[in-house]
Scaffold this active site. Structure first.
Site, PDB file in Angstrom:
ATOM      1  CG  ASN A 118      -1.810   1.206   1.306  1.00 56.55           C
ATOM      2  OD1 ASN A 118      -1.929   1.969   0.339  1.00 56.55           O
ATOM      3  ND2 ASN A 118      -2.447   1.404   2.447  1.00 56.55           N
ATOM      4  CE  LYS A 134      -0.184   3.275   4.757  1.00 54.10           C
ATOM      5  NZ  LYS A 134      -0.026   3.457   6.222  1.00 54.10           N
ATOM      6  CG  HIS A 153      -5.649   1.623   5.531  1.00 54.36           C
ATOM      7  ND1 HIS A 153      -5.205   2.607   6.389  1.00 54.36           N
ATOM      8  CD2 HIS A 153      -4.601   0.789   5.336  1.00 54.36           C
ATOM      9  CE1 HIS A 153      -3.932   2.375   6.688  1.00 54.36           C
ATOM     10  NE2 HIS A 153      -3.541   1.281   6.062  1.00 54.36           N
ATOM     11  CD  GLU A 180      -2.955   5.523   6.743  1.00 56.33           C
ATOM     12  OE1 GLU A 180      -1.889   5.270   7.314  1.00 56.33           O
ATOM     13  OE2 GLU A 180      -3.116   5.437   5.493  1.00 56.33           O
ATOM     14  CD  GLU A 185      -3.132  -2.521   7.494  1.00 59.53           C
ATOM     15  OE1 GLU A 185      -2.003  -2.527   7.017  1.00 59.53           O
ATOM     16  OE2 GLU A 185      -3.980  -1.643   7.231  1.00 59.53           O
ATOM     17  N   GLY A 194       2.624   2.648  11.022  1.00 61.75           N
ATOM     18  CA  GLY A 194       3.481   3.817  10.883  1.00 61.75           C
ATOM     19  C   GLY A 194       4.136   4.287  12.163  1.00 61.75           C
ATOM     20  CB  SER A 235       5.483  -1.247  12.018  1.00 58.86           C
ATOM     21  OG  SER A 235       5.000   0.070  12.243  1.00 58.86           O
TER      22      SER A 235
END
Length: 253
Positions: free
Chosen positions: A9, A11, A95, A97, A167, A173, A213
Site C-alpha cells: 500500500n 498510500k 483502512h 486511515e 492491521e 506507521g 510496521s
C-alpha cells in the site's frame, strides 16, 4: 493450502518519477513462486496507467479506495465500475486511515465491499483496533463489529474474493509491531469467527494477512504463525526492503 498474499500500500506517496524508479528498481526485479504467493501493489490513482503499462506480469494492481456510489454525479469519486473497466483486480477497503480521517464507519466499509464484489473485484478488507481498545481488552469486540458489518452485506460465496487484513492501528506507521504471538492470537480469533459466522469453507480458505510496521526484520518471524497468510505493507513497500518481505512469504512457514 492457502496461497500467501503480500500487498504493498503506497498510500499518498511518490511523484511519478519516484513511482517509476520503484517499479523499475524494486517491483520489476521481484522473483517469487506464483503458485505459493500473490503480490499486489497499490499506487495512487494518477500513476495507475503508467504502472499498469510497465509493471511485470506477476505483480497485480490494487486501488487504495473506491466510492460508496456508482457512476454518476459524484464529484471527485472513482466508482468500482470504472475500476473494473480499467482492469484493476484488487481494492483496499476499510483502512484505518480512511476510517480515522474520512469518517468511514463499519457500515460504509461493508457497503463499499459489497459494491466492489458485485463488480467481481477482489477486496483487501482491513480491520484492527486502536491502542485504547487493546489496553481495555476490547480488541476482539472491535474486530468482530468490523467483520459483522461486512458479513451483513455479503453472500457466503462472495467471501471467496475477500482477503482480511488485520492491521492494529497502534502499529501502523509507529514502528511498533504486534509480536508474532499477538498477531497469531488475533488471526486465530478471526479464523474462528469465519468458521462460526460464515462456514468451514471460509475458515479454511480465507487468507488473513497482517499489517502494521511490517519490515524485512520481522517478516520471517511473523510468517511462521499458522493463521498468518501474508502481509499488507505500508512504509516498507516504498523501499527495496519490500523484496525481502516478499521473499519471507515466498519461503513460507
Amino acid at each position: 493450502m492457502r496461497r500467501y498474499f503480500v500487498g504493498g500500500n503506497w498510500k499518498c506517496n511518490n511523484t511519478l518519477a519516484q513511482t517509476q524508479n520503484l517499479i523499475n528498481q524494486v517491483i520489476n526485479k521481484l522473483v517469487f513462486d506464483t503458485t505459493k504467493i500473490e503480490v499486489a501493489v497499490a499506487p495512487i490513482f494518477l500513476h495507475l496507467p503508467w504502472v499498469q503499462a510497465n509493471i511485470q506480469k506477476n505483480v497485480q494492481l490494487a486501488i487504495q479506495n473506491s466510492s460508496l456510489t456508482k457512476m454518476g454525479a459524484y464529484t471527485g469519486e472513482i466508482s468500482v465500475e470504472q475500476v473494473k473497466d480499467f482492469g484493476i483486480p484488487w481494492v483496499i477497503l476499510g483502512h484505518s486511515e480512511r476510517r480515522q480521517y474520512y469518517g468511514e464507519t463499519n457500515e460504509i466499509v461493508g457497503k463499499k465491499t459489497r459494491l466492489a464484489l458485485d463488480q467481481q473485484l477482489s477486496v483487501m478488507a482491513c480491520v484492527g483496533e486502536k491502542l485504547a481498545d487493546r489496553e481495555s481488552g476490547q480488541t476482539t469486540n472491535v474486530i468482530q463489529a468490523q467483520l459483522a458489518a461486512i458479513k451483513k452485506e455479503l453472500t457466503i460465496e462472495q467471501w471467496s474474493k475477500v482477503v482480511v487484513a488485520y492491521e492494529p492501528v497502534w502499529a501502523i506507521g509507529t514502528g511498533k509491531t504486534a509480536s508474532p504471538e499477538q498477531a497469531q492470537e488475533v488471526h486465530a480469533f478471526i479464523r474462528g469467527w469465519l468458521k462460526s459466522q460464515i462456514g468451514t469453507q471460509a475458515e479454511q480458505a480465507t487468507r488473513i494477512i497482517y499489517g502494521g510496521s511490517v519490515t524485512e526484520k520481522n517478516a520471517a518471524d511473523l510468517i511462521k504463525q499458522p493463521d498468518l497468510d501474508g502481509f499488507l505493507v505500508g512504509g516498507a513497500a516504498l523501499k527495496p526492503a519490500f523484496a525481502d518481505i516478499v521473499a519471507a512469504a515466498n519461503n513460507g512457514r
